[in-house]
Scaffold this active site. Structure first.
Site, short mmCIF file in Angstrom:
data_model
loop_
_atom_site.label_atom_id
_atom_site.label_comp_id
_atom_site.label_asym_id
_atom_site.label_seq_id
_atom_site.Cartn_x
_atom_site.Cartn_y
_atom_site.Cartn_z
N HIS A 271 -6.02 -13.68 14.82
CA HIS A 271 -5.26 -14.18 16.02
C HIS A 271 -4.15 -12.86 15.79
CE1 HIS A 271 -1.95 -15.84 18.18
NE2 HIS A 271 -2.66 -16.57 18.27
N ASP A 322 -7.53 -23.39 15.49
CA ASP A 322 -9.12 -23.71 16.46
C ASP A 322 -10.11 -23.83 14.95
OD1 ASP A 322 -8.69 -23.94 19.00
OD2 ASP A 322 -8.99 -21.66 19.26
N1 CMC Z 1 -14.60 -13.01 12.84
C1 CMC Z 1 -14.76 -11.06 11.99
N2 CMC Z 1 -13.89 -10.17 12.44
C2 CMC Z 1 -12.56 -10.53 12.77
C3 CMC Z 1 -12.46 -11.29 13.44
C4 CMC Z 1 -12.89 -12.68 12.85
N3 CMC Z 1 -12.67 -13.75 14.07
N4 CMC Z 1 -11.19 -11.05 14.36
C5 CMC Z 1 -10.94 -9.84 14.47
N5 CMC Z 1 -12.43 -9.63 13.65
C6 CMC Z 1 -12.07 -7.76 13.07
C7 CMC Z 1 -12.61 -7.58 14.33
O1 CMC Z 1 -13.92 -7.05 14.76
C8 CMC Z 1 -12.24 -6.08 14.62
O2 CMC Z 1 -12.60 -5.50 13.42
P1 CMC Z 1 -12.49 -3.39 13.15
O3 CMC Z 1 -11.83 -3.23 13.85
O4 CMC Z 1 -13.69 -2.78 12.12
O5 CMC Z 1 -13.57 -3.53 14.66
C9 CMC Z 1 -10.94 -6.32 13.78
O6 CMC Z 1 -10.75 -7.54 13.41
C10 CMC Z 1 -9.91 -6.32 15.10
O7 CMC Z 1 -10.74 -7.14 16.66
P2 CMC Z 1 -10.12 -7.29 17.64
O8 CMC Z 1 -10.96 -8.22 18.93
O9 CMC Z 1 -9.36 -6.15 18.76
O10 CMC Z 1 -8.75 -8.23 17.31
P3 CMC Z 1 -7.86 -9.45 18.85
O11 CMC Z 1 -6.39 -8.86 19.25
O12 CMC Z 1 -8.17 -8.60 20.49
O13 CMC Z 1 -8.86 -10.07 18.96
C11 CMC Z 1 -9.02 -12.66 19.01
C12 CMC Z 1 -8.07 -11.51 18.52
C13 CMC Z 1 -8.62 -13.72 18.26
C14 CMC Z 1 -9.49 -12.12 19.87
C15 CMC Z 1 -10.30 -12.76 17.66
O14 CMC Z 1 -9.52 -12.25 16.10
C16 CMC Z 1 -11.55 -13.00 17.41
O15 CMC Z 1 -12.47 -12.78 18.01
N6 CMC Z 1 -11.14 -15.05 16.46
C17 CMC Z 1 -12.00 -15.20 16.65
C18 CMC Z 1 -12.43 -16.58 18.36
C19 CMC Z 1 -11.19 -17.04 18.13
O16 CMC Z 1 -10.82 -17.83 16.58
N7 CMC Z 1 -10.35 -17.90 19.18
C20 CMC Z 1 -9.14 -18.30 19.24
C21 CMC Z 1 -8.12 -17.45 19.05
S1 CMC Z 1 -6.94 -18.84 18.63
C22 CMC Z 1 -6.16 -19.94 19.44
C23 CMC Z 1 -6.68 -19.15 20.43
O17 CMC Z 1 -5.78 -18.60 21.72
O18 CMC Z 1 -7.72 -20.09 21.79
#
Ligand code: CMC
Length: 387
Positions: A271, A322
């Site tokens: 998140h 989710d």
């Molecule tokens: N699985 C694997 N690695 C992850 C995940 C994940 N679900 N989430 C974050 N990471 C890792 C990512 O690979 C990155 O690692 P590195 O720095 O080594 O490249 C690090 O954590 C930071 O990730 P980010 O994408 O920069 O973080 P963010 O704050 O931009 O992303 C997120 C938040 C929700 C987009 C992300 O956690 C994600 O893609 N999750 C999976 C999709 C998901 O479940 N989305 C629903 C979000 S909550 C409900 C909503 O808002 O709808």
């Protein structure tokens, strides 16, 4: 008027907040997402105060009007929802023309646009009119989603029943029979838990559209488009597909190892704001567990629980809203393809409250961008450009 932020001092590079990470874009009274304490507050009420106690009807009223309704106000609000819940025949006729192959979120986005077409007040500006549009959209979104779901199966839509709650009505309209008490309660809690969440991507999208003084339905259409993405609302569908791909609890650990090795994401984990557990997840987990027990089918819950632990061990990632939404919705016999539209059925209350709040105290949302392209290029006539 708000004073613009000071320009960066000469010689210092301006900061870019990629993804608007940690940017406070405006004030809101509707909900607070506290990333450090991992708490979610709706209009002053901690989520734990509301789940299992307040119905979606009460919570949607709370988000829109800022206070829980009195008995009389709730009766009035419920009556309004009942009045608006049925689709006009033109809407049903239009939905039946949608291609069966259309993705449900694309169908919902189009249907919301149609709601605006059939609303004779769609372009009227006073904020008071927005409340009438909000009740129309909050009442009709589940009816539209149920109709989309049935038409995809080649079945005719089912009319709502005024004596059923908002959540039970959805299950009745989708399945053609009244749900059990447990099923109605679980979906009601799901709707409450997902009703609002600060400036998440779809809500911020809705506010950006509303800030141009565009109409309510355009803002909701844009929000549906934003929710459709797998990094936002479609993560619930992707999470279910992941559980199905794993297929059995003992296959969890090899799946996790391979996903980590392939540098892929675990859907329903991580998140942007919460630095610890998502406060909605424990409730969704409990409702999913209860529904699994109620059906005598613990497989999806068991895979989910083991995956939660394995991803924590491998990546120290927390589950988000989710993750257990997936098994909860699956246990309600909702087709996986419809999952993200279920998120929209809940979030329509939050979107509406935010559109109204934005319109009531508006300033155009218009951030800056740091230009990184070339400069000082000279125009070259087309016949002198390299081929
Ligand atoms: N699985 C694997 N690695 C992850 C995940 C994940 N679900 N989430 C974050 N990471 C890792 C990512 O690979 C990155 O690692 P590195 O720095 O080594 O490249 C690090 O954590 C930071 O990730 P980010 O994408 O920069 O973080 P963010 O704050 O931009 O992303 C997120 C938040 C929700 C987009 C992300 O956690 C994600 O893609 N999750 C999976 C999709 C998901 O479940 N989305 C629903 C979000 S909550 C409900 C909503 O808002 O709808």
């Amino acid at each position: 008027m708000t004073a613009p932020a000071s320009p960066p001092a000469p010689g210092t590079a301006p900061q870019v907040a990629k993804g608007l990470d940690s940017v406070i874009a405006d004030e809101t009274r509707i909900s607070e997402v506290d990333g450090q304490r991992c708490e979610l507050i709706y209009q002053g009420y901690h989520l734990d105060e509301l789940v299992g106690k307040a119905s979606y009807e009460e919570v949607s009223y709370l988000l829109l009007y800022g206070a829980l309704p009195t008995r009389q106000q709730l009766a009035g609000w419920t009556a309004q929802l009942n009045t608006h819940r049925s689709l006009q025949p033109e809407m049903v006729a239009a939905l039946t023309q949608f291609p069966r192959t259309a993705r449900p979120m694309a169908a919902l986005r189009t249907a919301v646009s149609l709601l605006g077409l059939y609303d004779t007040e769609a372009d009227e500006e006073p904020v008071e009119v927005f409340y009438r549009k909000a009740v129309n959209a909050i009442a009709k979104t589940p009816t539209i989603v149920a109709a989309i779901g049935r038409l995809r199966q080649g079945q005719p839509p089912v009319a709502p029943q005024p004596e059923l709650s908002h959540a039970a009505n959805f299950l009745h309209m989708l399945h053609g029979c009244a749900p059990s008490v447990e099923q109605g309660q679980a979906l009601d809690a799901y709707f409450v838990l997902l009703a609002d969440h600060g400036f998440n991507a779809s809500t911020f999208t809705a506010r950006a559209v509303a800030s141009t003084k565009s109409d309510y339905y355009s803002a909701v259409c844009a929000a549906v488009g934003s929710l459709k993405g797998p990094l936002h609302g479609a993560a619930n569908r992707k999470a279910m597909e992941m559980l199905e791909e794993i297929g059995a609890p003992e296959k969890v650990e090899p799946y996790v190892q391979k996903t980590v090795a392939d540098h892929k994401r675990f859907m329903g984990f991580g998140h942007r704001v919460y630095k610890g557990p998502d406060p909605r997840a424990k409730h969704l987990k409990e409702y999913a567990r209860r529904l699994g027990e109620h059906r005598g089918e613990m497989k999806w819950f068991a895979i989910s629980e083991r995956l939660q632990e394995a991803v924590w061990n491998a990546k120290k990632l927390y589950i988000n809203v989710d993750f257990y939404s997936a098994s909860l919705l699956h246990y309600l016999d909702i087709p996986t393809e419809l999952f993200t539209t279920m998120f929209a059925c809940a979030r329509i209350a939050g979107w509406s409250a935010h559109i109204i709040e934005q319109a009531a105290n508006n300033r155009l949302i218009r951030p800056l961008a740091l230009y990184t392209g070339p400069r000082n290029l000279r125009f070259v006539p087309i016949d002198q450009r390299p081929s």
